[in-house]
Enzyme design. Sequence first.
Site, PDB file in Angstrom:
ATOM      1  N   SER A   1      10.839  -1.714  -2.232  1.00 36.96           N
ATOM      2  CA  SER A   1      11.298  -0.683  -1.290  1.00 36.96           C
ATOM      3  C   SER A   1      12.818  -0.675  -1.131  1.00 36.96           C
ATOM      4  O   SER A   1      13.391   0.351  -0.778  1.00 36.96           O
ATOM      5  CB  SER A   1      10.652  -0.889   0.080  1.00 36.96           C
ATOM      6  OG  SER A   1       9.287  -0.566   0.009  1.00 36.96           O
TER       7      SER A   1
ATOM      8  N   GLU B   1      10.105   7.291   8.528  1.00 36.74           N
ATOM      9  CA  GLU B   1       9.354   6.484   7.558  1.00 36.74           C
ATOM     10  C   GLU B   1       7.999   6.075   8.121  1.00 36.74           C
ATOM     11  O   GLU B   1       7.911   5.429   9.172  1.00 36.74           O
ATOM     12  CB  GLU B   1      10.107   5.220   7.128  1.00 36.74           C
ATOM     13  CG  GLU B   1       9.407   4.621   5.885  1.00 36.74           C
ATOM     14  CD  GLU B   1       9.537   3.113   5.712  1.00 36.74           C
ATOM     15  OE1 GLU B   1       9.277   2.649   4.590  1.00 36.74           O
ATOM     16  OE2 GLU B   1       9.879   2.397   6.670  1.00 36.74           O
TER      17      GLU B   1
ATOM     18  N   ASP C   1       2.211   1.243   3.019  1.00 34.15           N
ATOM     19  CA  ASP C   1       2.497   0.161   2.075  1.00 34.15           C
ATOM     20  C   ASP C   1       1.809  -1.148   2.461  1.00 34.15           C
ATOM     21  O   ASP C   1       1.254  -1.840   1.613  1.00 34.15           O
ATOM     22  CB  ASP C   1       4.017  -0.031   2.023  1.00 34.15           C
ATOM     23  CG  ASP C   1       4.444  -1.200   1.151  1.00 34.15           C
ATOM     24  OD1 ASP C   1       4.211  -1.140  -0.068  1.00 34.15           O
ATOM     25  OD2 ASP C   1       5.003  -2.169   1.699  1.00 34.15           O
TER      26      ASP C   1
ATOM     27  N   HIS D   1      -0.805  -3.426   0.301  1.00 34.49           N
ATOM     28  CA  HIS D   1      -0.655  -4.840  -0.054  1.00 34.49           C
ATOM     29  C   HIS D   1      -1.879  -5.654   0.367  1.00 34.49           C
ATOM     30  O   HIS D   1      -2.229  -6.636  -0.268  1.00 34.49           O
ATOM     31  CB  HIS D   1       0.593  -5.428   0.618  1.00 34.49           C
ATOM     32  CG  HIS D   1       1.870  -5.025  -0.051  1.00 34.49           C
ATOM     33  ND1 HIS D   1       2.197  -5.402  -1.326  1.00 34.49           N
ATOM     34  CD2 HIS D   1       2.910  -4.260   0.392  1.00 34.49           C
ATOM     35  CE1 HIS D   1       3.389  -4.893  -1.648  1.00 34.49           C
ATOM     36  NE2 HIS D   1       3.831  -4.195  -0.627  1.00 34.49           N
TER      37      HIS D   1
ATOM     38  N   ASP E   1       8.253   6.047  -1.721  1.00 35.13           N
ATOM     39  CA  ASP E   1       9.258   5.286  -2.484  1.00 35.13           C
ATOM     40  C   ASP E   1       8.636   4.668  -3.739  1.00 35.13           C
ATOM     41  O   ASP E   1       9.299   4.425  -4.727  1.00 35.13           O
ATOM     42  CB  ASP E   1       9.942   4.232  -1.610  1.00 35.13           C
ATOM     43  CG  ASP E   1       8.960   3.327  -0.887  1.00 35.13           C
ATOM     44  OD1 ASP E   1       7.736   3.583  -0.927  1.00 35.13           O
ATOM     45  OD2 ASP E   1       9.418   2.348  -0.277  1.00 35.13           O
TER      46      ASP E   1
END
Length: 349
Positions: free
Chosen positions: A73, A239, A244, A248, A286
């Site tokens: 990122s 954001e 994200d 993960h 991203d």
Amino acid sequence: MKKNFLFFLILLIQPLFCQEKAQKNIILIIGDGMGVPQITAGMYKLKNQTALENFPIIGLSKTHSSNALITDSAAAGTAIACGEKTANGTLGISMRNQKLTSILELSKQKGYKTGIIATSTIVHATPAAFYANVISRNQYEDIALQLVNSDVDYFIGGGRKFFISRKDKRNLMKEMSDYDFVNSIKKFDESESNKIGYFTSSEDPYPIRNGRIPKLSLAVEKMLPKLSNTNNPYFLLVEASQIDWGGHKNDIDYVLSEFIDMNEAINKVLEFTKNDKNTIVIVTGDHETGGLAIISGRIRNFQMKTEFSTIGHSAAMIPVFAKGPHSEIFSGIYDNTDIFKKMFFVLNN
Ligand SMILES: [Zn+2]
């Protein structure tokens, strides 16, 4: 007679010289870890619809960093914010070790008001790419220090501890005396200060499914009037950080709940800018996280079974959605650094 003629002439040619181009507002929304699979799964979760269908222009960006096919990122944020590919882990510094200037900083130089909203800490890689220059994204206390003298007028995000419980014993919230620090979205809304900071949490904000407040859509709803209530144009970064984190963890429900939080915020932005011909809205990611795939499902209720192929990021190209003035330049396939270049064009045209 002569005087009258001159006056008439000036009236006639005046528009040629005085027609100032209105500066464009830029709203950039980044879903961290959001690729096509996350959007697809989110869309089916929402019974086959997403706010992203309202965007007439779509492009694809190549996300590799300067030293890795699979970006992180920090490098991706730097590419989007500053227009240069750099090494994974680096924020706002080029491969030639030069400090880069972000689109937020360039907009400030043009008289813009600026805002950042993140559902991570405000010093996390993606938001930090817009105001900080550090070799390592993990230098959270250094990043916090750089926010003190940054060009960010309004911010909403987590990470208060990096400002007040520091190794150097400084209290940055005291040092940022030009900011009004508030502790709720209601107080944020009520504040009349030109600079407002709202730390939503001491550390990482909660996932939305665990009750994170405010919802991204509410943060956007209260931020936009602050930015747009003067004659100045504005730049806003939003954001959705935790798409994200769900990737993960290979936790599809985490991914989907964060996507839906972002989707509602996009709807709010589109509603706010509906009759506004002067604001471009750009939504992108991203990088993709998790190598997500929808591997089976049923058309009834759009049920789906998903699988992740990694606990890291993947190299998939990432869609860029644009709506508003100059949005057509966002079509095609290009490097993530071109997102900066295209926003820079919007800033100057
Ligand atoms: Zn990640």
